[in-house]
Enzyme design. Structure first.
Site, PDB file in Angstrom:
ATOM      1  N   SER A 139       0.816  -1.218   0.000  1.00 14.36           N
ATOM      2  CA  SER A 139       0.000   0.000   0.000  1.00 14.36           C
ATOM      3  C   SER A 139       0.849   1.267   0.000  1.00 14.36           C
ATOM      4  O   SER A 139       0.438   2.297  -0.553  1.00 14.36           O
ATOM      5  CB  SER A 139      -0.960   0.011   1.194  1.00 14.36           C
ATOM      6  OG  SER A 139      -0.280  -0.263   2.394  1.00 14.36           O
TER       7      SER A 139
ATOM      8  N   HIS B  70       1.866   4.480   4.842  1.00 12.74           N
ATOM      9  CA  HIS B  70       1.036   5.077   3.798  1.00 12.74           C
ATOM     10  C   HIS B  70       1.463   6.518   3.541  1.00 12.74           C
ATOM     11  O   HIS B  70       1.621   6.938   2.386  1.00 12.74           O
ATOM     12  CB  HIS B  70      -0.438   5.058   4.227  1.00 12.74           C
ATOM     13  CG  HIS B  70      -1.027   3.686   4.291  1.00 12.74           C
ATOM     14  ND1 HIS B  70      -2.212   3.418   4.940  1.00 12.74           N
ATOM     15  CD2 HIS B  70      -0.608   2.503   3.779  1.00 12.74           C
ATOM     16  CE1 HIS B  70      -2.497   2.136   4.830  1.00 12.74           C
ATOM     17  NE2 HIS B  70      -1.533   1.559   4.129  1.00 12.74           N
TER      18      HIS B  70
END
Length: 221
Positions: free
Chosen positions: A121, A174
């Site tokens: 991610s 992230h």
């Protein structure tokens, strides 16, 4: 570069390396299961082992996943934004964006979180940030800027939610991936500028990415 030349660049429909990355993530997860998560222990972002010199974990952790749900969401997100960025950037810059974002994600997680972390991610967030940079740079050329930015927000929301519900997913990563993608795209990403019309009436554009200025300045020095 003329419009006709831009449109003729295909790169296997814009997703050759996206398909490779998707397949790699899936195959690595199968290997995780086959090794009863020994592969997970070998490659995850674990701060104490990175401190001992296992720097490869800053890269390998982005190809490992906490569970099948984590894998599926990341594959969905990569499949959503990857082909667009690959077609925009071309294969070399696309891979540079992906891996720079993955390393930035792991580095941010290493600095701000002691918990082990895995997942693609961070790299996906980097591609999202890269797409945002491209859309903002080319507001006058991209007709679907608003729709693209809404799509970006959708992918971010899904992955941030994953960080809240699944163990081993780090929202610091992230954020690091997003920053890494934005910074790398600002330096390397396409920056098309209108030059002049050609003799047959087509518009001529040139790529003014900052990296080319730096390269030319170095050559002149």
């Amino acid at each position: 570069m003329s419009n006709s030349k831009v449109s003729s660049i295909n790169f296997f429909n814009g997703r050759q390396w996206t398909n490779v990355l998707l397949a790699l993530n899936i195959l690595v997860y199968i290997a995780q299961i086959a090794t009863q998560d020994e592969l997970l222990l070998w490659g995850a972002k674990i701060n104490s082992l990175i401190d001992k010199g296992q720097l490869w974990r800053l890269v390998t952790s982005s190809f490992l996943h906490a569970n099948v749900g984590h894998l599926m969401v990341n594959c969905y997100s990569l499949n959503s934004v990857g082909p667009t960025m690959e077609k925009i950037s071309g294969p070399n810059r696309y891979l540079a964006l992906y891996f720079a974002s993955a390393i930035a994600s792991s580095a941010m997680s290493y600095w701000f979180s002691e918990a082990p972390a895995v997942g693609a991610s961070g790299a996906v967030f980097g591609l999202v940030g890269s797409l945002a940079v491209f859309v903002m740079r080319h507001r006058g050329l991209v007709g679907r800027g608003k729709e693209d930015l809404q799509h970006i927000a959708h992918v971010i929301a899904i992955n941030m939610a994953m960080g809240l519900f699944f163990k081993g997913i780090d929202n610091w990563g992230h954020f690091g991936g997003l920053l890494g993608g934005v910074a790398t795209s600002w330096l390397l990403g396409p920056a098309w500028k209108y030059e002049s019309p050609s003799s047959d009436g087509r518009k001529i554009f040139s790529d003014k990415a900052p990296i080319f200025y730096l390269i030319n300045a170095k050559k002149r020095s």
